[in-house]
Design an enzyme around this catalytic site. Structure first.
Site, PDB file in Angstrom:
ATOM      1  N   HIS A  17       0.964  -1.352  -0.033  1.00 14.19           N
ATOM      2  CA  HIS A  17      -0.005  -0.030   0.098  1.00 14.19           C
ATOM      3  C   HIS A  17       0.940   1.376  -0.040  1.00 14.19           C
ATOM      4  O   HIS A  17       0.580   2.150  -0.811  1.00 14.19           O
ATOM      5  CB  HIS A  17      -0.759  -0.091   1.256  1.00 14.19           C
ATOM      6  CG  HIS A  17      -1.879  -0.924   1.242  1.00 14.19           C
ATOM      7  ND1 HIS A  17      -1.934  -1.825   2.409  1.00 14.19           N
ATOM      8  CD2 HIS A  17      -2.717  -1.376   0.490  1.00 14.19           C
ATOM      9  CE1 HIS A  17      -3.193  -2.662   2.251  1.00 14.19           C
ATOM     10  NE2 HIS A  17      -3.449  -2.475   0.965  1.00 14.19           N
ATOM     11  N   LYS A  41     -15.893  -7.166   5.028  1.00 13.89           N
ATOM     12  CA  LYS A  41     -14.706  -8.063   5.364  1.00 13.89           C
ATOM     13  C   LYS A  41     -14.656  -8.021   6.893  1.00 13.89           C
ATOM     14  O   LYS A  41     -15.153  -7.096   7.483  1.00 13.89           O
ATOM     15  CB  LYS A  41     -13.374  -7.421   4.935  1.00 13.89           C
ATOM     16  CG  LYS A  41     -13.212  -7.294   3.500  1.00 13.89           C
ATOM     17  CD  LYS A  41     -11.861  -6.656   3.271  1.00 13.89           C
ATOM     18  CE  LYS A  41     -11.706  -6.351   1.820  1.00 13.89           C
ATOM     19  NZ  LYS A  41     -10.291  -5.871   1.471  1.00 13.89           N
ATOM     20  N   ARG A  90      -2.362  -6.383  -8.597  1.00 14.75           N
ATOM     21  CA  ARG A  90      -1.226  -7.289  -8.365  1.00 14.75           C
ATOM     22  C   ARG A  90      -1.269  -8.615  -9.287  1.00 14.75           C
ATOM     23  O   ARG A  90      -0.278  -8.633  -9.755  1.00 14.75           O
ATOM     24  CB  ARG A  90      -1.582  -7.869  -6.897  1.00 14.75           C
ATOM     25  CG  ARG A  90      -1.205  -6.970  -5.666  1.00 14.75           C
ATOM     26  CD  ARG A  90      -1.672  -7.519  -4.317  1.00 14.75           C
ATOM     27  NE  ARG A  90      -3.247  -7.645  -4.425  1.00 14.75           N
ATOM     28  CZ  ARG A  90      -3.517  -8.495  -3.585  1.00 14.75           C
ATOM     29  NH1 ARG A  90      -3.166  -8.980  -2.717  1.00 14.75           N
ATOM     30  NH2 ARG A  90      -4.996  -8.660  -3.822  1.00 14.75           N
ATOM     31  N   SER A 128      -3.380  -7.838   2.457  1.00 15.78           N
ATOM     32  CA  SER A 128      -3.596  -7.744   3.706  1.00 15.78           C
ATOM     33  C   SER A 128      -4.242  -8.955   4.612  1.00 15.78           C
ATOM     34  O   SER A 128      -3.890  -9.151   5.674  1.00 15.78           O
ATOM     35  CB  SER A 128      -4.563  -6.358   4.347  1.00 15.78           C
ATOM     36  OG  SER A 128      -4.074  -5.318   3.728  1.00 15.78           O
TER      37      SER A 128
END
Length: 159
Positions: A17, A41, A90, A128
């Site tokens: 990040h 989440k 990614r 994460s």
């Protein structure tokens, strides 16, 4: 003034990040790291904790602010005068997700552009969620986050 928004849950902030924020800060006059307060989440950190960790993570970047937001990201972007939303990519899965999100955001706010930055090679695997799993299982993740984030994660997992 060109203002970019880098939105996310940032639970927690990783070097991946921070890399995207640093690179974005070189491209725009101002960068807002938008910490979404209610992602779908299971969060490790509260919104306030994520904002605090984010501010510490980017404190050396004078043109970067970290703010919490709720509701539609494009509405937050409009309120903040944002011209561009920045997202990090990614892997292929990221592209598919970001493409769908970009299309709905384009419909909702056609005046706001999307820029995707490819993750630096050393962070392409980093998420994460994966980091939290490694921490919960007692693995070494210290080189994936700043030391103050590592301490916060360890405090949450009880180590």
């Amino acid at each position: 003034m060109k203002i970019a928004l880098y939105p996310g849950s940032f639970d927690p902030f990783t070097y991946g990040h921070i890399d995207i924020v640093r690179r974005t800060s070189k491209l725009f006059d101002k960068v807002i790291v938008g910490v979404f307060d209610t992602p779908e989440k299971k969060l490790m950190f509260t919104t306030e904790e994520r904002v605090k960790l984010g501010r510490e993570a980017v404190k050396d970047l004078p043109n970067v602010e970290v703010k919490a937001f709720s509701g539609l990201m494009v509405e937050f972007a409009r309120r903040e005068g944002v011209t561009t939303v920045v997202r990090g990519l990614r892997v292929n899965n990221d592209f598919e997700f970001e493409f769908d999100m970009a299309m709905i955001n384009r419909k909702l706010a056609p005046e706001i552009e999307l820029v995707c930055l490819l993750a630096s090679p050393e962070y392409q695997f980093l998420s994460s969620s994966m980091l939290k799993e490694v921490a919960r299982l007692g693995g070494d993740f210290a080189d994936l986050v700043p030391p103050f984030v590592a301490r916060a994660v360890l405090a949450k997992v009880g180590c």
